[in-house]
Motif scaffolding. Sequence first.
Motif, PDB file in Angstrom:
ATOM      1  N   UNK A   1      -2.680   5.204   1.916  1.00 39.75           N
ATOM      2  CA  UNK A   1      -2.848   5.133   3.361  1.00 39.75           C
ATOM      3  C   UNK A   1      -3.382   6.464   3.908  1.00 39.75           C
ATOM      4  N   UNK A   2      -2.837   7.564   3.407  1.00 39.10           N
ATOM      5  CA  UNK A   2      -3.297   8.889   3.823  1.00 39.10           C
ATOM      6  C   UNK A   2      -4.759   9.095   3.428  1.00 39.10           C
ATOM      7  N   UNK A   3      -5.136   8.646   2.252  1.00 40.57           N
ATOM      8  CA  UNK A   3      -6.517   8.747   1.792  1.00 40.57           C
ATOM      9  C   UNK A   3      -7.450   7.952   2.719  1.00 40.57           C
ATOM     10  N   UNK A   4      -7.039   6.778   3.137  1.00 41.11           N
ATOM     11  CA  UNK A   4      -7.851   5.970   4.051  1.00 41.11           C
ATOM     12  C   UNK A   4      -8.040   6.695   5.387  1.00 41.11           C
TER      13      UNK A   4
ATOM     14  N   UNK B   1       0.843  -1.163   0.000  1.00 37.94           N
ATOM     15  CA  UNK B   1       0.000   0.000   0.000  1.00 37.94           C
ATOM     16  C   UNK B   1       0.904   1.247   0.000  1.00 37.94           C
ATOM     17  N   UNK B   2       0.574   2.157  -0.881  1.00 42.28           N
ATOM     18  CA  UNK B   2       1.400   3.362  -0.982  1.00 42.28           C
ATOM     19  C   UNK B   2       1.038   4.359   0.121  1.00 42.28           C
ATOM     20  N   UNK B   3       1.951   5.300   0.262  1.00 46.06           N
ATOM     21  CA  UNK B   3       1.771   6.312   1.287  1.00 46.06           C
ATOM     22  C   UNK B   3       0.524   7.170   0.999  1.00 46.06           C
ATOM     23  N   UNK B   4       0.273   7.510  -0.257  1.00 42.85           N
ATOM     24  CA  UNK B   4      -0.891   8.325  -0.627  1.00 42.85           C
ATOM     25  C   UNK B   4      -2.189   7.580  -0.332  1.00 42.85           C
TER      26      UNK B   4
ATOM     27  N   UNK C   1      -7.969   9.941   5.931  1.00 42.25           N
ATOM     28  CA  UNK C   1      -8.846  11.094   5.711  1.00 42.25           C
ATOM     29  C   UNK C   1     -10.296  10.635   5.614  1.00 42.25           C
ATOM     30  N   UNK C   2     -10.539   9.562   4.859  1.00 43.00           N
ATOM     31  CA  UNK C   2     -11.906   9.048   4.714  1.00 43.00           C
ATOM     32  C   UNK C   2     -12.440   8.566   6.065  1.00 43.00           C
ATOM     33  N   UNK C   3     -11.643   7.838   6.839  1.00 46.27           N
ATOM     34  CA  UNK C   3     -12.072   7.376   8.151  1.00 46.27           C
ATOM     35  C   UNK C   3     -12.322   8.551   9.098  1.00 46.27           C
ATOM     36  N   UNK C   4     -11.503   9.583   9.022  1.00 44.03           N
ATOM     37  CA  UNK C   4     -11.699  10.776   9.849  1.00 44.03           C
ATOM     38  C   UNK C   4     -12.998  11.488   9.507  1.00 44.03           C
ATOM     39  N   UNK C   5     -13.262  11.652   8.210  1.00 44.59           N
ATOM     40  CA  UNK C   5     -14.516  12.288   7.793  1.00 44.59           C
ATOM     41  C   UNK C   5     -15.721  11.451   8.201  1.00 44.59           C
TER      42      UNK C   5
END
Length: 150
Positions: free
Chosen positions: A6-9, A1-4, A11-15
Amino acid sequence: MTRKRRRLYFVVLGLLAVGTAAALVLSALRQDIVFFFSPSEIVEAKVPTEGRRIRLGGLVEQGSVVKDGASVKFRVTDGAHVVPVVYAGLLPDLFREGQGVVTEGKLGKDGVFQAAEVLAKHDENYMPKEVADSLKKSGHWQDEKKVDKP
């Protein structure tokens, strides 16, 4: 899994977490909101009141207060319409006929308002904003006339 990714996941979980928290807060607040209505709004069925806790405000109609043991029956009017009220409990000291009052409770199927709380006007200069607006709208508001001093 790339860093981008993981960051997207994250952000989505936070929202998703923020959205869920907001939904829970709003649903909890919806249950605690108590709306104010005048007798005219209730009699003319402009509002869905059945089974909901609401506030009813107006003036205590002259000659309508009847004490029946621990309960008190009276009528609240805005000049145009009247709603009968039943209250079991101690009334405020300043409660009397012809004075502004705000009651909180539920409207029964028989059209009688079952009050759980009664709030009375606390001095000659104060009337709850909702009651004053309702009386002004119905044309029964009486401003005190200013007397010019010589």
